[in-house]
Every structure is written in C-alpha cells, then in structure tokens.
Design a protein around this motif. Structure first.
Motif, mmCIF file in Angstrom:
data_model
loop_
_atom_site.group_PDB
_atom_site.id
_atom_site.type_symbol
_atom_site.label_atom_id
_atom_site.label_comp_id
_atom_site.label_asym_id
_atom_site.label_seq_id
_atom_site.Cartn_x
_atom_site.Cartn_y
_atom_site.Cartn_z
ATOM 1 N N ALA A 178 0.818 -1.205 0.000
ATOM 2 C CA ALA A 178 0.000 0.000 0.000
ATOM 3 C C ALA A 178 0.857 1.262 0.000
ATOM 4 O O ALA A 178 0.549 2.249 -0.689
ATOM 5 N N THR A 179 1.953 1.230 0.751
ATOM 6 C CA THR A 179 2.825 2.400 0.852
ATOM 7 C C THR A 179 3.534 2.681 -0.469
ATOM 8 O O THR A 179 3.651 3.844 -0.891
ATOM 9 N N ILE A 180 4.001 1.646 -1.132
ATOM 10 C CA ILE A 180 4.653 1.835 -2.437
ATOM 11 C C ILE A 180 3.659 2.409 -3.444
ATOM 12 O O ILE A 180 3.988 3.309 -4.235
ATOM 13 N N THR A 181 2.432 1.902 -3.434
ATOM 14 C CA THR A 181 1.414 2.389 -4.372
ATOM 15 C C THR A 181 1.108 3.870 -4.140
ATOM 16 O O THR A 181 1.074 4.676 -5.080
ATOM 17 N N ASP A 182 0.900 4.249 -2.884
ATOM 18 C CA ASP A 182 0.505 5.628 -2.574
ATOM 19 C C ASP A 182 1.655 6.613 -2.737
ATOM 20 O O ASP A 182 1.459 7.735 -3.220
ATOM 21 N N GLY A 183 2.863 6.216 -2.338
ATOM 22 C CA GLY A 183 3.970 7.159 -2.325
ATOM 23 C C GLY A 183 4.763 7.250 -3.604
ATOM 24 O O GLY A 183 5.404 8.282 -3.861
ATOM 25 N N PHE A 184 4.705 6.210 -4.439
ATOM 26 C CA PHE A 184 5.570 6.186 -5.618
ATOM 27 C C PHE A 184 4.789 5.946 -6.909
ATOM 28 O O PHE A 184 4.918 6.717 -7.863
ATOM 29 N N LEU A 207 -7.044 5.948 -13.356
ATOM 30 C CA LEU A 207 -6.100 4.949 -12.864
ATOM 31 C C LEU A 207 -5.689 5.266 -11.426
ATOM 32 O O LEU A 207 -5.626 4.367 -10.567
ATOM 33 N N ILE A 208 -5.424 6.534 -11.149
ATOM 34 C CA ILE A 208 -5.049 6.930 -9.783
ATOM 35 C C ILE A 208 -6.220 6.734 -8.829
ATOM 36 O O ILE A 208 -6.032 6.322 -7.671
ATOM 37 N N HIS A 209 -7.423 7.006 -9.311
ATOM 38 C CA HIS A 209 -8.606 6.802 -8.452
ATOM 39 C C HIS A 209 -8.712 5.344 -8.009
ATOM 40 O O HIS A 209 -8.881 5.053 -6.807
ATOM 41 N N TYR A 210 -8.596 4.415 -8.941
ATOM 42 C CA TYR A 210 -8.740 3.002 -8.592
ATOM 43 C C TYR A 210 -7.494 2.454 -7.894
ATOM 44 O O TYR A 210 -7.587 1.495 -7.108
ATOM 45 N N GLY A 212 -6.058 4.240 -5.677
ATOM 46 C CA GLY A 212 -6.373 4.635 -4.307
ATOM 47 C C GLY A 212 -7.279 3.638 -3.615
ATOM 48 O O GLY A 212 -7.124 3.351 -2.425
ATOM 49 N N VAL A 213 -8.242 3.085 -4.362
ATOM 50 C CA VAL A 213 -9.111 2.058 -3.786
ATOM 51 C C VAL A 213 -8.302 0.822 -3.421
ATOM 52 O O VAL A 213 -8.468 0.240 -2.332
ATOM 53 N N ALA A 214 -7.397 0.427 -4.318
ATOM 54 C CA ALA A 214 -6.583 -0.770 -4.067
ATOM 55 C C ALA A 214 -5.659 -0.574 -2.878
ATOM 56 O O ALA A 214 -5.518 -1.474 -2.032
ATOM 57 N N ASN A 216 -6.035 1.416 -0.354
ATOM 58 C CA ASN A 216 -6.816 1.421 0.882
ATOM 59 C C ASN A 216 -7.145 0.000 1.333
ATOM 60 O O ASN A 216 -7.089 -0.313 2.527
ATOM 61 N N ASP A 217 -7.482 -0.857 0.376
ATOM 62 C CA ASP A 217 -7.771 -2.251 0.724
ATOM 63 C C ASP A 217 -6.530 -2.956 1.255
ATOM 64 O O ASP A 217 -6.613 -3.729 2.220
ATOM 65 N N MET A 218 -5.378 -2.695 0.638
ATOM 66 C CA MET A 218 -4.142 -3.311 1.113
ATOM 67 C C MET A 218 -3.779 -2.818 2.509
ATOM 68 O O MET A 218 -3.351 -3.598 3.372
ATOM 69 N N ALA A 219 -3.961 -1.515 2.742
ATOM 70 C CA ALA A 219 -3.653 -0.964 4.065
ATOM 71 C C ALA A 219 -4.581 -1.540 5.128
ATOM 72 O O ALA A 219 -4.138 -1.907 6.222
ATOM 73 N N LYS A 220 -5.887 -1.638 4.807
ATOM 74 C CA LYS A 220 -6.826 -2.209 5.772
ATOM 75 C C LYS A 220 -6.492 -3.662 6.082
ATOM 76 O O LYS A 220 -6.542 -4.095 7.242
ATOM 77 N N LEU A 221 -6.162 -4.430 5.043
ATOM 78 C CA LEU A 221 -5.776 -5.825 5.264
ATOM 79 C C LEU A 221 -4.536 -5.910 6.140
ATOM 80 O O LEU A 221 -4.463 -6.732 7.067
ATOM 81 N N GLY A 222 -3.555 -5.039 5.869
ATOM 82 C CA GLY A 222 -2.338 -5.040 6.672
ATOM 83 C C GLY A 222 -2.612 -4.731 8.130
ATOM 84 O O GLY A 222 -2.099 -5.400 9.035
ATOM 85 N N TRP A 223 -3.439 -3.721 8.387
ATOM 86 C CA TRP A 223 -3.747 -3.358 9.776
ATOM 87 C C TRP A 223 -4.518 -4.469 10.492
ATOM 88 O O TRP A 223 -4.274 -4.734 11.667
ATOM 89 N N ILE A 224 -5.451 -5.104 9.785
ATOM 90 C CA ILE A 224 -6.219 -6.179 10.413
ATOM 91 C C ILE A 224 -5.312 -7.363 10.759
ATOM 92 O O ILE A 224 -5.395 -7.932 11.858
ATOM 93 N N LEU A 225 -4.427 -7.737 9.837
ATOM 94 C CA LEU A 225 -3.515 -8.854 10.106
ATOM 95 C C LEU A 225 -2.551 -8.516 11.242
ATOM 96 O O LEU A 225 -2.242 -9.371 12.082
ATOM 97 N N GLN A 226 -2.071 -7.284 11.275
ATOM 98 C CA GLN A 226 -1.209 -6.878 12.385
ATOM 99 C C GLN A 226 -1.976 -6.908 13.709
ATOM 100 O O GLN A 226 -1.423 -7.288 14.749
#
Length: 310
Positions: A178-184, A207-210, A212-214, A216-226
């Motif tokens: 998620a961080t690579i997608t958002d920052g780079f 492309l940037i809009h979708y 952002g959706v992806a 967000n999903d990766m970040a949410k999954l990461g936080w839930i697993l952590q």
C-alpha cells in the motif's frame, strides 16, 4: 555403592568438563556411533574423591577439550546478550512508532477541482510523498524486526506465538504494498500525465482513483492482520504476571480498537481515520517497547536461546 559409579572429588578441571558435558551430552550421544564409555578411568581420579559420576553421562564425542575454553567464555557472556538484543528491539519499535506517526501527519493532498488540477497537485507533492512513504516503509521493516524479537522472547515453539508472528509479517507485506502504491506509483503516474493529451489525463485520473481504492484495501488488510498478530501475543501475555499481563491487556484493547476503526471507515479512508488507527497502534507499540526494554524477570537466560533445527 552401585556398580559402575565411581567416587571422586572434582577439581576445577573436572567441574568445567562436566558442566560442558551436561549441556551437550544429548546431542553428542545422538550424533556419535561410538558406544558410551567412561571418559576417565577410575584410576585417574583423585584418591580422596567424594562425588559420583555415571558412565552414561559422557561420550568420546566430547573428548577434545581444546575448544572448551572458548565455549566456557561464551557461556559466561551469554546471559547479557539476549537482554541487550531485546532492549534494542524495544528502542526500535518506540522510535519507529513516533517517527512514522509524525511523517504520516505531514502527508496531504494537492487539491484541485478537475482531473488535470488534481494530477498537477499530486505531481507538486512528489518529493514530500516519496520521503513520507519511504520513512513509512522503513518503519514497517523496523516493526517487523522488533516484533520478531518479541515473538522469539515469548517462545517460537508455542503455536500461538508463531501464528501471531506469521500473521503480523504478512500484514507488514500488505502495508509495504500500500505504501509503495501511494507514495511512488501514484505520483509517478501523475507526473507522467500532466503534460500529456486530455485522453491520457482522463485515463491517468481514473487509474489513480482506482489505485487509491486498491491501496486502501491493502492498508486495511495489513492493519487487520497486524491486529490479529497483536491479539495472539496479547492472549499469551495476559496469562503471565506483572507488566507482561498489563501489556497483554493493552494489546487486546489496541487490536480491538484498530479493527473497529477499520470496519467503521469508508472505502477511501480519510486522514482522520488513518491517524486514529495509528494512534490505536501507538499505545500497543509503546507497551511492547517497554516490555522488550525490561529484563525478563525469572527467565532462565539459556531458555531465551532457540535450539538449532536439525
């Protein structure tokens, strides 16, 4: 007196040897094909001996005493090493928690009322976004190191601890994606499209809009697993006493709050929701850091060393 048992009074030379033999006789017996035998004949013992030794305690596999002195020196200094490494991991977790929260708070959107202006705003913030997200990636790696150390201290042979570590590390991988997608990736798309034809601007905006959706999903999954990993460690900690039990309660509250915030947020999380999740994680990160900085009271230092896997 039982047959096969000799009396002797151990001097310093014998004490060192039998301490070493007691630590390693099991592995030596399994690796050696030579039958068990007395290492020292009875006639070599001091005449006024009063202790006893069994013939089954020693093997020819440990006859060589030339490497004994370095091993004894390692044993003498081993006690402080696990504690020192654990304190380092605590410092790493606390530092990463503070630094990552501060840098994420610096991130913001570029604004704009149409696709081209939005892309231009993202492009102007390229350097800031890359710095913020590079720090975030480094922080995730620091958390992975720190919590792997915590899991090792709690005991990787325990299924609950190993499950928590595996889940937490998979969550770290999702967070890095998620961080690579958002920052780079997003910023590079914006920079590439701002001087292109209107058709490419529209395509880049979508492309940037979708993306952002992806992310967000990766970040949410990461936080839930952590959070699941934190919950597993917390369940193990609340069964103990003292500060370990307190840290376990904090971990349970933190993981529950993180999951509640994520399920209560919109598809695209706002900066307020993001900072709320980070603050919920922050209380657990500090509790874990203090736990790792404390000496493991009542723990045998030799128990902190994981046995080699054959």
């Amino acid at each position: 007196m039982q047959r096969g048992v000799r009396k002797f009074r151990p001097d310093k030379r014998h004490v060192k040897f039998y301490v070493e033999a007691g630590l390693h006789h099991r592995s030596a017996c399994s690796d050696s094909n030579v039958p068990l035998a007395n290492l020292y004949p009875a006639k070599t013992f001091p005449k006024d001996a009063v202790a006893s030794v069994s013939a089954s305690m020693t093997t020819p596999a440990v006859h060589d005493r030339r490497g004994m002195i370095p091993m004894l020196q390692d044993a003498a200094t081993f006690t402080d090493q696990p504690i020192q490494r654990t304190r380092t991991a605590g410092i790493v977790i606390a530092s990463a928690a503070v630094i990552s929260t501060l840098f994420v708070a610096l991130d913001h959107s570029g604004g704009g009322s149409n696709p081209l202006e939005i892309l231009q705003g993202i492009a102007r913030l390229q350097l800031l976004k890359e710095v913020v997200h590079a720090v975030a990636i480094a922080s995730v790696c620091a958390f992975a190191f720190g919590y792997a150390t915590l899991a090792r201290r709690l005991g990787l042979r325990r299924p609950l601890i190993l499950l928590g570590l595996t889940t937490y590390l998979i969550g770290c991988a999702a967070m890095i994606g998620a961080t690579i997608t958002d920052g780079f990736i997003v910023t590079h798309i914006a920079v590439d499209a701002i001087h292109a034809a209107p058709e490419r601007v529209a395509f880049a905006y979508n492309l940037i809009h979708y993306a952002g959706v992806a992310l967000n999903d990766m970040a949410k999954l990461g936080w839930i697993l952590q959070a699941v990993g934190t919950l597993a460690w917390s369940i193990a900690l609340v069964r103990e006493q003292g500060f370990n039990q307190v840290a376990g309660v904090v971990g349970m509250l933190s993981s529950t709050l993180v999951v509640a915030l994520i399920f209560g947020s919109a598809t695209n999380m706002s900066m307020t929701s993001l900072l709320s999740v980070l603050l919920a994680q922050l209380i657990w990160n500090f509790a874990a850091a203090v736990l790792l900085a404390r000496d493991p009271a009542g723990v045998n230092p030799l128990a902190l060393q994981e046995p080699a896997i054959s």
